[in-house]
Design a protein around this motif. Structure first.
Motif, PDB file in Angstrom:
ATOM      1  N   VAL A 149       0.829  -1.213   0.000  1.00 50.95           N
ATOM      2  CA  VAL A 149       0.000   0.000   0.000  1.00 50.95           C
ATOM      3  C   VAL A 149       0.860   1.259   0.000  1.00 50.95           C
ATOM      4  CG1 VAL A 149      -1.917  -1.200   1.072  1.00 50.95           C
ATOM      5  CG2 VAL A 149      -0.244  -0.063   2.532  1.00 50.95           C
ATOM      6  N   ARG A 150       2.028   1.115  -0.613  1.00 54.30           N
ATOM      7  CA  ARG A 150       3.068   2.156  -0.615  1.00 54.30           C
ATOM      8  C   ARG A 150       3.922   1.906  -1.842  1.00 54.30           C
ATOM      9  NH1 ARG A 150       7.089  -1.401   0.008  1.00 54.30           N
ATOM     10  NH2 ARG A 150       6.451  -3.327   1.002  1.00 54.30           N
ATOM     11  N   MET A 151       4.902   2.753  -2.058  1.00 48.88           N
ATOM     12  CA  MET A 151       5.847   2.491  -3.138  1.00 48.88           C
ATOM     13  C   MET A 151       6.874   1.456  -2.684  1.00 48.88           C
ATOM     14  SD  MET A 151       5.176   4.043  -5.947  1.00 48.88           S
ATOM     15  CE  MET A 151       6.736   4.004  -6.834  1.00 48.88           C
ATOM     16  N   GLY A 152       7.588   0.872  -3.641  1.00 51.30           N
ATOM     17  CA  GLY A 152       8.620  -0.118  -3.320  1.00 51.30           C
ATOM     18  C   GLY A 152       9.953   0.554  -3.067  1.00 51.30           C
ATOM     19  N   ASP A 153      10.809  -0.169  -2.374  1.00 53.09           N
ATOM     20  CA  ASP A 153      12.161   0.297  -2.141  1.00 53.09           C
ATOM     21  C   ASP A 153      13.075  -0.881  -2.432  1.00 53.09           C
ATOM     22  OD1 ASP A 153      14.372   1.681  -1.331  1.00 53.09           O
ATOM     23  OD2 ASP A 153      13.615   2.195   0.652  1.00 53.09           O
ATOM     24  N   PRO A 154      13.946  -0.828  -3.428  1.00 47.14           N
ATOM     25  CA  PRO A 154      14.483   0.331  -4.140  1.00 47.14           C
ATOM     26  C   PRO A 154      13.778   0.720  -5.432  1.00 47.14           C
ATOM     27  CG  PRO A 154      15.755  -1.599  -4.754  1.00 47.14           C
ATOM     28  CD  PRO A 154      14.679  -2.079  -3.816  1.00 47.14           C
ATOM     29  N   GLU A 155      12.588   0.175  -5.732  1.00 45.65           N
ATOM     30  CA  GLU A 155      11.966   0.523  -7.014  1.00 45.65           C
ATOM     31  C   GLU A 155      11.747   2.034  -7.169  1.00 45.65           C
ATOM     32  OE1 GLU A 155      10.971  -1.985  -5.008  1.00 45.65           O
ATOM     33  OE2 GLU A 155       9.844  -3.521  -6.116  1.00 45.65           O
ATOM     34  N   THR A 156      11.366   2.700  -6.076  1.00 44.07           N
ATOM     35  CA  THR A 156      11.084   4.144  -6.153  1.00 44.07           C
ATOM     36  C   THR A 156      12.289   4.928  -6.684  1.00 44.07           C
ATOM     37  OG1 THR A 156       9.685   3.850  -4.233  1.00 44.07           O
ATOM     38  CG2 THR A 156      10.204   6.111  -4.802  1.00 44.07           C
ATOM     39  N   GLU A 157      13.490   4.442  -6.318  1.00 41.28           N
ATOM     40  CA  GLU A 157      14.699   5.140  -6.746  1.00 41.28           C
ATOM     41  C   GLU A 157      14.924   5.001  -8.254  1.00 41.28           C
ATOM     42  OE1 GLU A 157      14.122   3.429  -3.869  1.00 41.28           O
ATOM     43  OE2 GLU A 157      15.959   3.334  -2.688  1.00 41.28           O
ATOM     44  N   ALA A 158      14.294   3.991  -8.874  1.00 43.37           N
ATOM     45  CA  ALA A 158      14.352   3.853 -10.333  1.00 43.37           C
ATOM     46  C   ALA A 158      13.138   4.490 -11.006  1.00 43.37           C
ATOM     47  CB  ALA A 158      14.443   2.371 -10.711  1.00 43.37           C
ATOM     48  N   VAL A 159      12.002   4.492 -10.311  1.00 46.47           N
ATOM     49  CA  VAL A 159      10.740   4.963 -10.901  1.00 46.47           C
ATOM     50  C   VAL A 159      10.664   6.495 -10.904  1.00 46.47           C
ATOM     51  CG1 VAL A 159       8.248   5.063 -10.456  1.00 46.47           C
ATOM     52  CG2 VAL A 159       9.432   2.859 -10.412  1.00 46.47           C
ATOM     53  N   MET A 160      10.993   7.127  -9.780  1.00 41.44           N
ATOM     54  CA  MET A 160      10.837   8.590  -9.693  1.00 41.44           C
ATOM     55  C   MET A 160      11.656   9.331 -10.755  1.00 41.44           C
ATOM     56  SD  MET A 160       8.515   9.587  -7.763  1.00 41.44           S
ATOM     57  CE  MET A 160       7.370   8.234  -7.414  1.00 41.44           C
ATOM     58  N   PRO A 161      12.904   8.925 -11.007  1.00 39.64           N
ATOM     59  CA  PRO A 161      13.662   9.646 -12.045  1.00 39.64           C
ATOM     60  C   PRO A 161      13.062   9.507 -13.443  1.00 39.64           C
ATOM     61  CG  PRO A 161      15.162   8.494 -10.572  1.00 39.64           C
ATOM     62  CD  PRO A 161      13.771   8.006 -10.248  1.00 39.64           C
ATOM     63  N   ARG A 162      12.170   8.538 -13.648  1.00 40.00           N
ATOM     64  CA  ARG A 162      11.558   8.378 -14.973  1.00 40.00           C
ATOM     65  C   ARG A 162      10.238   9.147 -15.110  1.00 40.00           C
ATOM     66  NH1 ARG A 162      10.151   3.191 -16.981  1.00 40.00           N
ATOM     67  NH2 ARG A 162      10.077   4.344 -18.937  1.00 40.00           N
ATOM     68  N   LEU A 163       9.832   9.781 -14.031  1.00 44.81           N
ATOM     69  CA  LEU A 163       8.564  10.513 -14.072  1.00 44.81           C
ATOM     70  C   LEU A 163       8.874  11.957 -14.442  1.00 44.81           C
ATOM     71  CD1 LEU A 163       5.717   9.556 -13.215  1.00 44.81           C
ATOM     72  CD2 LEU A 163       6.151  10.597 -10.994  1.00 44.81           C
ATOM     73  N   SER A 164       8.345  12.439 -15.573  1.00 45.47           N
ATOM     74  CA  SER A 164       8.652  13.838 -15.894  1.00 45.47           C
ATOM     75  C   SER A 164       7.567  14.778 -15.375  1.00 45.47           C
ATOM     76  CB  SER A 164       8.890  14.025 -17.398  1.00 45.47           C
ATOM     77  OG  SER A 164       7.760  13.636 -18.102  1.00 45.47           O
ATOM     78  N   THR A 165       6.455  14.194 -14.934  1.00 43.50           N
ATOM     79  CA  THR A 165       5.351  14.993 -14.388  1.00 43.50           C
ATOM     80  C   THR A 165       5.683  15.506 -12.993  1.00 43.50           C
ATOM     81  OG1 THR A 165       3.828  13.647 -15.627  1.00 43.50           O
ATOM     82  CG2 THR A 165       2.921  14.753 -13.716  1.00 43.50           C
ATOM     83  N   ASP A 166       5.059  16.605 -12.627  1.00 39.87           N
ATOM     84  CA  ASP A 166       5.190  17.173 -11.283  1.00 39.87           C
ATOM     85  C   ASP A 166       4.434  16.259 -10.298  1.00 39.87           C
ATOM     86  OD1 ASP A 166       4.773  18.680  -8.929  1.00 39.87           O
ATOM     87  OD2 ASP A 166       4.906  20.562 -10.048  1.00 39.87           O
ATOM     88  N   LEU A 167       5.164  15.585  -9.415  1.00 38.36           N
ATOM     89  CA  LEU A 167       4.545  14.607  -8.503  1.00 38.36           C
ATOM     90  C   LEU A 167       3.531  15.268  -7.565  1.00 38.36           C
ATOM     91  CD1 LEU A 167       4.491  11.666  -7.440  1.00 38.36           C
ATOM     92  CD2 LEU A 167       6.385  12.274  -5.917  1.00 38.36           C
ATOM     93  N   LEU A 168       3.853  16.475  -7.148  1.00 40.39           N
ATOM     94  CA  LEU A 168       2.958  17.164  -6.215  1.00 40.39           C
ATOM     95  C   LEU A 168       1.644  17.538  -6.896  1.00 40.39           C
ATOM     96  CD1 LEU A 168       2.701  18.054  -3.370  1.00 40.39           C
ATOM     97  CD2 LEU A 168       4.148  20.023  -3.856  1.00 40.39           C
TER      98      LEU A 168
END
Ligand code: AMP
Ligand code: GLY
Length: 443
Positions: A294-313
């Protein structure tokens, strides 16, 4: 347009990656992290409150006039942080990114998750849930299964509650050990599962309870040794995208798993706002749910966030206002490789407090802190997983080269990393941008 004063809860590599991404938002006023780590301190302000200290979190929210809370780890969610905020008149108006306690049961109770999937016809391994009183049913179910055997403690067990055993006799013995407390109260119920043969992939969605955005998928490398040998860890690396997640496979995942999950939560009256992490097994091209988180994965988040070009907020704003369908979610087609540097000895006993040397100009990579601390002005090791390094490139081989070249710039005593992250993944076909979909009404 509203700006946000954000409190992010957690202290690992996942939270550094989320904090790094949030810090780039044009909608951020200020970011606090509770308790954070030396990495998050470079992009926001750490506050010394732990993730499960609800009163402490409340004090920060009120003093800093926080107007959005993002929950990194599962424990506060399973403990009911979201419901606790909703029940407090001083906090009830503040949106949280993370599900309520009932929604968090998808991760907090494997038996709940299995029954949910059965109710909503979501593909998963056959199973039987057993307690001390129904041991005979467990033995009988094991007798119907071929080897190997999968036994899971029902509750949260810090990633340790799953055993995969080769023989039926051993499975029956281990079933008794778990029921007798091998994993503590988490094992008062045990889920016995059919073993699924295939390749795993982590798929992530962000949902406002009605609509969702699909985030980049990732593959996690869980074993300590190269080529998936040795004991399980919290995760030694990640790669995103994953080449077998073709448009056809993704369509099956959305149709058979993601949409029925969100629709099922709605039907059961569970207001789920936050990340949904689908741990999937690809069995001959068909996705099965191994687990929900029910959360993001670790270490997946460290690979996923850099691929997101959208503003997360801006996406979180959509979750808070249930307008996620009005937001766009753009993904960078490059491949991200994340390699985790761990303390020698991990996942068993390891030493802490070794000074960490990081070359000042590590080219072309992102460095996320996990188990680090500052002692007397020096950065030192403070956990099993110490740092996660991510490199991006259009080509997976180049991403690997970049990541491993940058890693030579990190030094601490007895450091260890896997050298095969991403080696088993074929180059991805030309990536297509994918777009969020609304959950259609009942068929
Ligand atoms: P879980 O904590 O449920 O993710 O399980 C830990 C690991 O055990 C998973 O990442 C899989 O590698 C493996 N596993 C769990 N369930 C199954 C299953 N039914 N078949 C095969 N492997 C499984
Ligand atoms: N990397 C797997 C997890 O976060 O549970």
């Amino acid at each position: 347009m509203k700006n946000y004063r954000v409190l992010l809860i957690g202290s690992g590599g996942r939270e550094h990656a989320l904090a790094w991404k949030l810090a780039q938002s044009r909608r951020l006023d200020k970011l606090w992290i509770a308790p954070g780590n030396p990495g998050t301190a470079t992009v926001g302000e750490n506050v010394p409150v732990t993730a499960t200290d609800f009163e402490g979190l409340k004090a920060v929210v009120l003093t800093q006039q926080i107007n959005l809370v993002v929950v990194g780890p599962e424990e506060p969610l399973v403990n009911g942080l979201v419901d606790w905020f909703a029940a407090d008149p001083a906090l009830a108006h503040i949106p949280l990114i993370g599900p309520c306690r009932r929604g968090a049961q998808l991760e907090g109770s494997k038996d709940f998750a299995k029954q949910f999937m059965q109710r909503h016809h979501i593909p998963t391994a056959r199973h039987q849930t057993v307690t001390r009183d129904t041991l005979a049913d467990g033995d009988a179910f094991l007798d119907t299964l071929p080897a190997p055997y999968v036994l899971k403690a029902d509750g949260l067990a810090a990633g340790k509650g799953v055993l995969i055993v080769a023989s039926r006799d051993e499975a029956k013995r281990q079933l008794r050990r778990i029921l007798q407390g091998l994993f503590g109260a988490a094992g008062d119920k045990v889920v016995i599962e059919e073993f699924l043969q295939g390749i795993e992939v982590s798929v992530f969605a962000l949902t406002d309870g009605e609509h969702y955005k699909l985030l980049p998928e990732a593959k996690d490398y869980k074993r300590i040794g190269n080529h998936d040998t040795g004991p399980n860890t919290g995760g030694m690396g990640a790669v995103s995208p994953v080449s077998f997640v073709t448009p056809d496979f993704r369509e099956k995942v959305e149709r058979q798993i993601i949409r029925p999950t969100i629709r099922g939560l709605q039907q059961e009256g569970i207001d789920y706002r936050g990340f949904l992490f689908f741990g999937l097994m690809n069995v001959a091209g068909h996705p099965y749910v191994i687990e929900y988180n029910v959360r993001m994965g670790d270490p997946e988040t460290e690979a996923v966030m850099p691929r997101l070009s959208t503003d997360l907020l801006d996406l979180f704003d959509g979750v808070a206002h249930r307008t996620l369908h009005e937001k766009s979610c753009a993904i960078i087609p490059d491949t991200a490789i994340t390699v985790v540097c761990v303390s020698g000895g991990y996942p068993e006993a390891y030493a802490k407090n070794y000074p960490i040397d990081i070359l000042p100009d590590m080219p072309d990579s992102l460095l996320f802190h996990a188990g680090t601390a500052i002692r007397e002005g020096t950065l030192v090791t403070a956990g099993g997983r110490v740092l996660a390094l991510t490199a991006l490139a259009p080509d997976i081989a180049v991403a690997r080269e970049k990541a491993y070249a940058a890693l030579t710039g990190i030094r601490f005593q007895d450091s260890y990393c896997r050298t095969d992250i991403g080696l088993d993944i074929a180059p991805a076909p030309a990536a297509e941008p994918h777009h969020a979909m609304s959950v259609p009404p009942e068929e």
